[in-house]
Design an enzyme around this catalytic site. Structure first.
Site, PDB file in Angstrom:
ATOM      1  N   ARG A 177       1.171 110.913  -4.883  1.00 20.64           N
ATOM      2  CA  ARG A 177       0.779 110.097  -6.032  1.00 20.64           C
ATOM      3  C   ARG A 177       0.551 108.639  -5.646  1.00 20.64           C
ATOM      4  NH1 ARG A 177       0.048 114.487  -6.753  1.00 20.64           N
ATOM      5  NH2 ARG A 177       0.927 115.893  -8.307  1.00 20.64           N
ATOM      6  N   SER A 226       2.174 113.426 -17.060  1.00 25.02           N
ATOM      7  CA  SER A 226       3.510 113.417 -16.466  1.00 25.02           C
ATOM      8  C   SER A 226       4.037 111.991 -16.389  1.00 25.02           C
ATOM      9  CB  SER A 226       3.478 114.027 -15.064  1.00 25.02           C
ATOM     10  OG  SER A 226       3.158 115.396 -15.125  1.00 25.02           O
ATOM     11  N   GLU A 296       5.547 107.626 -12.974  1.00 20.32           N
ATOM     12  CA  GLU A 296       4.220 108.030 -12.511  1.00 20.32           C
ATOM     13  C   GLU A 296       3.165 107.360 -13.375  1.00 20.32           C
ATOM     14  OE1 GLU A 296       1.785 112.224 -12.084  1.00 20.32           O
ATOM     15  OE2 GLU A 296       3.840 112.123 -11.349  1.00 20.32           O
TER      16      GLU A 296
END
Length: 315
Positions: A177, A226, A296
């Site tokens: 990520r 998320s 995130e």
């Protein structure tokens, strides 16, 4: 408190072939439908227009870049300086024999659909990722067994100083990520690899991904995807569940009962409600499990309220 104004900003902006809008509401662009306004929302016509604009923009002017805003909280105080949003001139998709060239504003799902129509496999995972390709590069977005790092040939960017560059994956130092883009750079386009595949099998895989998302995620709610990264060897949602946070609320924000790594705007949430709820979840997970959750979802802009708990430091 609203975004701090820069005296004479609008009058001093460099010429642009695209559009500039003052005090532009950003909440309608975000999947959470919450947040403040941009002091100046800039929508360049194309990469050259963007390059000239950034080259001539004074270095002291803050610059923010937003895309589909599917994984983003824009704080209620708004964004000072210039906010860049890529539009129609950055959304073209061209199929090639072994891949696709796509503009940064093209939606991930649209890129997956173009690949399927061209009989290219390997990009089906994009159909399960909300957002645009530019954002997918910036955070090495991934799901359902794939991520950008595994399919990217190159990404084109415009630097904060107005230089147009093409970067290969090694220069982006992809991690979970994360991509190491130059500070202030704007992704404008990419080339993604694909392989010839059977159209029926590609369609079946994409249907499976859509069905899985529908069954497991609150995709019809005002959400941002998320919320927290998975810690090494653990699932964020399991930690959140173990800490008793499923269904937890703060103002108009709620932890999803369907998937507790998703935060939801039930209709009246401010950005502070949403971020504050996330911070409370982090606090409870740490207290209950000893695990530290890291966001995130990106959070940018000026906050009005201080979130509950001890906020994670944001660069």
């Amino acid at each position: 408190m609203t975004a701090a104004r820069l005296p004479g900003l609008l009058e001093s902006l460099p010429p642009l072939r695209g559009r500039v809008q003052a005090n532009a509401k950003l909440a309608p662009f975000t999947w959470f439908r919450a947040g403040g306004a941009a002091e100046a929302l800039v929508r360049p016509a194309d990469a050259e227009d963007l390059a000239v604009f950034l080259r001539e923009l004074p270095n002291e002017v803050p610059v923010h870049v937003i895309g589909a805003c599917s994984n983003l909280i824009i704080r209620d105080g708004g964004l000072p300086g210039v906010t860049i949003r890529l539009g129609r001139g950055f959304s073209t998709i061209t199929a090639e024999a072994d891949g696709l060239v796509a503009g940064a504003a093209a939606l991930d799902v649209t890129v997956a659909e173009h690949a399927a129509a061209a009989g290219l496999t390997g990009l089906e995972f994009l159909s399960g990722i909300p957002g645009s390709i530019g954002g997918a590069v910036a955070m090495n977005a991934g799901a359902y067994g794939g991520d950008l790092a595994t399919v990217l040939d190159w990404a084109e960017i415009v630097t904060r100083t107005g230089e147009l560059r093409r970067l290969v994956p090694a220069e982006l130092a992809f991690a979970y990520r994360h991509a190491a883009l130059p500070a202030g750079a704007v992704v404008t386009g990419v080339r993604l690899r694909g392989q010839p595949g059977a159209p029926a099998l590609i369609a079946t895989r994409m249907a499976e991904i859509r069905a899985n998302r529908e069954a497991s995620q609150p995709i019809r709610a005002r959400t941002g995807g998320s919320t927290f990264r998975n810690p090494d060897g653990m699932k964020a949602w399991e930690l959140i569940d173990a800490a008793g946070c499923r269904g937890l609320t703060r103002g108009g924000a709620m932890v999803s009962n369907k998937h507790c790594n998703f935060l939801i705007n039930t209709g009246t949430a401010s950005a502070a409600d949403i971020e504050g709820l996330g911070e409370e979840v982090r606090r409870r997970v740490l207290a209950a499990t000893g695990a530290t959750l890291h966001w995130e979802i990106r959070r940018i802009g000026i906050p009005i309220d201080i979130p509950a708990g001890k906020p994670e430091v944001v660069a």
